[in-house]
Write an enzyme that holds these catalytic residues in place. Structure first.
Site, mmCIF file in Angstrom:
data_model
loop_
_atom_site.group_PDB
_atom_site.id
_atom_site.type_symbol
_atom_site.label_atom_id
_atom_site.label_comp_id
_atom_site.label_asym_id
_atom_site.label_seq_id
_atom_site.Cartn_x
_atom_site.Cartn_y
_atom_site.Cartn_z
ATOM 1 N N SER A 206 0.839 -1.154 -0.127
ATOM 2 C CA SER A 206 0.055 -0.040 0.057
ATOM 3 C C SER A 206 0.813 1.400 -0.169
ATOM 4 C CB SER A 206 -1.113 -0.074 1.255
ATOM 5 O OG SER A 206 -0.325 0.022 2.356
ATOM 6 N N ALA A 239 -2.286 0.493 10.528
ATOM 7 C CA ALA A 239 -1.404 -0.826 10.297
ATOM 8 C C ALA A 239 -2.004 -1.577 8.801
ATOM 9 C CB ALA A 239 -2.175 -1.724 11.319
ATOM 10 N N PRO A 240 -0.594 -2.117 8.283
ATOM 11 C CA PRO A 240 0.639 -2.286 9.140
ATOM 12 C C PRO A 240 1.702 -1.222 9.087
ATOM 13 C CG PRO A 240 0.614 -3.423 7.232
ATOM 14 C CD PRO A 240 -0.568 -2.892 7.223
ATOM 15 N N GLY A 242 2.134 1.023 5.861
ATOM 16 C CA GLY A 242 2.899 1.556 4.678
ATOM 17 C C GLY A 242 2.852 3.011 4.411
ATOM 18 N N ASP A 258 -4.061 3.244 15.067
ATOM 19 C CA ASP A 258 -4.674 1.986 14.403
ATOM 20 C C ASP A 258 -4.736 1.168 15.890
ATOM 21 O OD1 ASP A 258 -5.470 -0.402 13.209
ATOM 22 O OD2 ASP A 258 -5.210 0.819 11.180
ATOM 23 N N ASP A 294 -6.338 5.680 4.804
ATOM 24 C CA ASP A 294 -6.630 4.616 3.701
ATOM 25 C C ASP A 294 -7.508 3.447 4.451
ATOM 26 O OD1 ASP A 294 -6.634 3.266 1.439
ATOM 27 O OD2 ASP A 294 -4.785 2.200 1.854
ATOM 28 N N LYS A 323 -13.156 4.132 -1.214
ATOM 29 C CA LYS A 323 -13.376 2.964 -1.835
ATOM 30 C C LYS A 323 -14.823 2.867 -2.315
ATOM 31 C CE LYS A 323 -9.813 1.623 0.902
ATOM 32 N NZ LYS A 323 -8.513 1.400 0.297
#
Length: 372
Positions: A206, A239-240, A242, A258, A294, A323
């Site tokens: 990502s 998370a994670p 990026g 997060d 995101d 999205k």
């Protein structure tokens, strides 16, 4: 050359209709969204036109009476679903595999022999299942066509980034479009795709989405001004990690919000603080330079949350993803962007694009307008 690069050559395709308009690339499967966007934006500007495409083709032809006017009212930076915007010069069908150069060179010589040169040649193909097998043809044909056009004086002897570019776009072995692009009103990358690679230390793929967003949605001067050491940033739904990693690489200090775990190398950097909290409820104690997001959530909810950040003065700039649903994606896009702009309740610079590394989503850059 600049005055004629957007002019049209009437080459009669098989259906007997002269070629006038724009050729735009998009993600395969999003042709209806791009067609709807071009149609809506042209109509809003009072310019007629109609789209023709096939789902999965990776491109849309937007035909109209005046391509120069269409190009002017549909600037590349303002388009969401177009990776690239080209002005059509001609469409050639029934090309002979034994000699494709002669008819292409003849068309260009008829239209541009006395107007100057193109700065560079790009031979391309749609980024689609049908277009990708044409990659070999595009490479070899470009190597053959380039010296032929230079010999005729139609192409600069060396790449010139200030002159209009010539694009030969193969959609089949015997079917090609000729088009031009202006350096200030088009993507600088072949096929409109910046070629990025996943860094070995990136926590996830990502990271490429944010890296591409900063390349595509900001210009060089904006990147120098807005991406500086020790800026304060927040990454919602990190998370994670990026997107936090990308901000950290630009020298920022990041609060990664997060409830999930982050990669240890981020925590070891000393530039990322992990806050276990909900990105939809956490708020900073003071205005931050950047907020990125995101999170996988309904786009209208994300748009409203992003608007709250600007309305409350919690950030100066943001990059976030929306999205999209499987149906009516253009309608949802316009609805969400309108909602975001209205609820932010302050003047913003807003740009959006479906990036190469996006899938069923668009990426939005927003910033408080300068001098306010």
């Amino acid at each position: 050359m600049a005055s004629r690069a957007g002019s049209f050559i009437d080459v009669m395709p098989a259906n007997g209709v002269p070629v006038h308009g724009l050729l735009c690339y998009c993600r395969a499967g999003f042709e209806p969204e791009l067609a709807a966007e071009l149609t809506t934006r042209a109509a809003a500007a009072g310019v007629g036109g109609y789209a023709r495409t096939e789902r999965g083709s990776g491109y849309v032809v937007f035909a109209g009476d005046n391509g120069d006017t269409l190009s002017r009212v549909l600037p590349w930076r303002g388009l969401i679903f177009a990776r690239q915007k080209l002005v059509l010069l001609a469409e050639l069908r029934g090309l002979d595999a034994k000699d494709r150069i002669t008819p292409i060179a003849a068309v260009l010589a008829d239209g541009f022999a006395n107007t100057g040169r193109f700065g560079m040649l790009l031979v391309e193909h749609p980024d689609s299942d049908a277009g990708k097998p044409l990659a070999g043809l595009a490479r070899s044909f470009g190597n053959a066509l380039r010296p032929a056009l230079r010999k005729q004086g139609l192409l600069s002897t060396r790449d010139d980034e200030y002159l209009p570019r010539l694009h030969v776009v193969f959609v089949d072995g015997d079917h090609a479009f000729l088009a031009s692009s202006h350096p200030l009103d088009s993507s600088p990358w072949p096929l409109g795709i910046p070629r990025l690679r996943v860094h070995a230390e990136a926590p996830s793929r990502s990271a490429l989405k944010l890296e591409e967003a900063l390349l595509v949605l900001l210009d060089e001067d904006e990147r120098k001004l807005l991406l500086r050491d020790n800026m304060q940033a927040a990454d919602l739904g990190a998370a994670p990690g990026g997107w936090s990693w990308v901000l950290m690489r630009h020298g920022m200090k990041v609060t990664a919000v997060d409830n999930g775990p982050l990669r240890q190398n981020l925590l070891d950097s000393g530039r990322v603080d992990h806050l276990r909290a909900d990105g939809f409820s956490w708020q900073p104690k003071q205005m931050l330079d950047w907020m990125v997001c995101d999170m996988v959530e309904q786009p209208r909810r994300v748009a409203a949350r992003m608007a709250e950040w600007f309305r409350e003065g919690w950030c100066r700039q943001a990059v976030f993803n929306l999205k999209l649903p499987m149906k009516k994606r253009w309608d949802e896009t316009t609805l969400c962007l309108d909602l975001f702009q209205q609820q932010a309740q302050r003047p913003l610079t807003i740009r959006a694009r479906q990036l190469y590394h996006d899938r069923e989503e668009i990426t939005v850059f927003a910033a408080i307008e300068r001098n306010r």
